[in-house]
Design an enzyme around this catalytic site. Structure first.
Site, PDB file in Angstrom:
ATOM      1  N   GLU A 163      -9.810  44.667 -52.631  1.00  0.00           N
ATOM      2  CA  GLU A 163     -10.026  45.356 -53.921  1.00  0.00           C
ATOM      3  C   GLU A 163      -8.803  45.394 -54.799  1.00  0.00           C
ATOM      4  O   GLU A 163      -8.924  46.382 -55.753  1.00  0.00           O
ATOM      5  CB  GLU A 163     -10.655  46.925 -53.760  1.00  0.00           C
ATOM      6  CG  GLU A 163     -11.745  46.644 -52.353  1.00  0.00           C
ATOM      7  CD  GLU A 163     -13.093  47.122 -52.917  1.00  0.00           C
ATOM      8  OE1 GLU A 163     -13.231  47.920 -53.636  1.00  0.00           O
ATOM      9  OE2 GLU A 163     -14.190  46.847 -52.470  1.00  0.00           O
ATOM     10  N   HIS A 231     -10.483  54.315 -53.041  1.00  0.00           N
ATOM     11  CA  HIS A 231      -9.300  53.336 -53.230  1.00  0.00           C
ATOM     12  C   HIS A 231      -7.941  54.143 -52.937  1.00  0.00           C
ATOM     13  O   HIS A 231      -8.062  55.481 -53.426  1.00  0.00           O
ATOM     14  CB  HIS A 231      -9.312  52.667 -54.543  1.00  0.00           C
ATOM     15  CG  HIS A 231     -10.417  51.831 -54.688  1.00  0.00           C
ATOM     16  ND1 HIS A 231     -11.273  51.562 -55.777  1.00  0.00           N
ATOM     17  CD2 HIS A 231     -10.667  50.605 -53.911  1.00  0.00           C
ATOM     18  CE1 HIS A 231     -12.001  50.535 -55.667  1.00  0.00           C
ATOM     19  NE2 HIS A 231     -11.800  50.047 -54.762  1.00  0.00           N
ATOM     20  N   CYS A 347      -8.127  53.278 -63.327  1.00  0.00           N
ATOM     21  CA  CYS A 347      -9.024  52.416 -62.985  1.00  0.00           C
ATOM     22  C   CYS A 347      -9.248  51.232 -63.819  1.00  0.00           C
ATOM     23  O   CYS A 347      -9.571  50.076 -63.722  1.00  0.00           O
ATOM     24  CB  CYS A 347     -10.393  53.097 -62.537  1.00  0.00           C
ATOM     25  SG  CYS A 347     -10.375  53.707 -60.977  1.00  0.00           S
TER      26      CYS A 347
END
EC number: 3.5.3.23
Length: 416
Positions: A163, A231, A347
């Site tokens: 990711e 995350h 992000c």
């Protein structure tokens, strides 16, 4: 070669909506089914870029992926017209806006061939994100096309989840000097999936030709994943010599001693759970902030409004600033539309240490470019998307037309 950190922000796409597709992302689940405001979301993102420019930071952008992703639906034997609602929602996701998941980046000072290496993330865990990588890869190959300075890699085979930079940190005395790269992986997360696999981390480190002595593999704590830290960048962020992390971010903190031995001036800024509970850190996205070095050498933390509105978080920040710790400034930005879908300031951006002169200028911005883009968003982005709108052909065409207008404005028609 002057190397600087460039923040590449994803432009919030015109299909920005709250379908609640991301298991383990508490904000995404909490706001599922609400009406979104794509125009406002994109303008918030552009204003964050503008704020970074005014701090003296280098700023770039990535464009939204094709949406609805008709090619992906065709591979599944259907179409946007015929797909069942959940599959259609996956094809209409605007999640490529979160550029921290675009790729993992190893700057040239860390690699054996002295090129900056970028590996596009496969994002295989979540269906709505798994079809992003071809569009992302195309942009990376355009933006970083100089083969003498960059090496752009395809995704890790989907047997292993990757990711991107949201699970990767770098420590160094200064951005342009050799650093230590930290790959953070998960093994268990209770009811939620651990999205970053250790095997993917190791594959990327080999591809990027990193020095094994300066490459660390760190396990994210199960407690953090279970609490909603899907995350690592929800509970930790690094910048130059500083690692800023929650007390409960990692399964084993013994790696910190190695960082101290390898990085001159290393400093751990750890936020105790007794002062900021994990739930407050995740709700406010204290760590999903941009920790940046300003032109005068001071470090600033760029946090969302939600951090100021969370008493424990804002209290800790005020105490840290008063203590003359390594974080000297706090900047607050409004990215509420992104936050409601589970993505904070960090992000929205991918950090790349490079010479700006070697980057395709179409992916770099200044104030005039941001003015142009804000006007385009005002004209073309939908004002509101309710859940029922995802089935409306008029919305599909509006979203596609908006993206084409953006590509034309940026002279990036080859990405159409």
């Amino acid at each position: 070669m002057p190397l600087v950190e460039i923040n590449f922000d994803g432009i919030v796409g015109p299909s920005h909506n709250y379908a609640g597709l991301s298991l383990g992302n508490l904000a995404s689940a909490r706001n599922a089914g609400q009406a979104s405001q794509p125009r406002r979301a994109a303008l918030e993102g552009l204003e964050k870029m503008r704020a970074n420019l005014r701090l003296g930071l280098a700023q770039g952008l990535f464009v939204p992926a094709p949406c609805p992703n008709r090619g992906w639906l065709a591979e599944l034997g259907t179409s946007v017209e015929a797909a069942e609602p959940v599959l259609r929602a996956n094809a209409l996701s605007a999640s490529s806006m979160w550029a921290a998941n675009a790729a993992t980046v190893s700057p040239a000072p860390d690699t054996a061939d002295r090129r900056c290496h970028l590996s596009v993330a496969n994002l295989r865990t979540m269906p709505h994100r798994s079809h992003e990588w071809p569009s992302t890869l195309a942009q990376l190959r355009l933006a970083f096309a100089d083969p003498g300075s960059f090496a752009v890699h395809g995704p890790v085979p989907p047997a292993f989840g990757d990711e991107g930079a949201a699970n990767h940190m770098r420590l160094c005395p200064r951005h342009g000097e050799p650093g230590v790269e930290l790959f953070v992986y998960g093994t268990a997360g209770g009811a939620f999936p651990a999205r970053q696999h250790a095997e993917a981390c190791r594959a990327i480190s080999r591809r990027h030709r990193l020095d094994p002595e300066r490459t660390l593999f760190v396990e994210q704590s199960e407690q953090a994943i279970a609490a909603g830290a899907f995350h690592n960048d929800v509970v930790a962020v690094a910048n130059e010599r500083v690692l800023f992390a929650h007390e409960q971010a990692f399964a084993d903190k013994s790696f910190v001693e190695r960082c101290a031995a390898l990085v001159e001036g290393f400093e751990l800024v750890e936020v105790p759970a007794a002062e900021v509970p994990l739930v407050d850190a995740i709700r406010s996205y204290l760590f999903n902030a941009q920790l940046v070095t300003l032109p005068d050498g001071a470090m600033s933390l760029i946090v969302p409004e939600e951090a100021r509105e969370t008493a424990s978080v804002w209290g800790w920040l005020e105490r840290h600033l008063a203590s003359n710790g390594p974080i000297r400034r706090v900047e607050v930005v409004d990215v509420r539309q992104s936050m409601a879908n589970g993505g904070g300031p960090a992000c929205l951006r991918l950090r790349v240490v490079a010479d700006t002169a070697l980057v395709d200028p179409r992916f770099l911005v200044d104030e005039a470019r941001l003015d142009q883009l804000a006007g385009l968003v005002e004209r073309h982005w939908p004002e509101r998307i309710a859940p029922a709108d995802l089935a409306n052909p008029e919305l599909w065409h509006e979203v596609e037309s908006a993206r084409f207008a953006l590509l034309a404005a940026l002279n990036l028609q080859e990405l159409a």
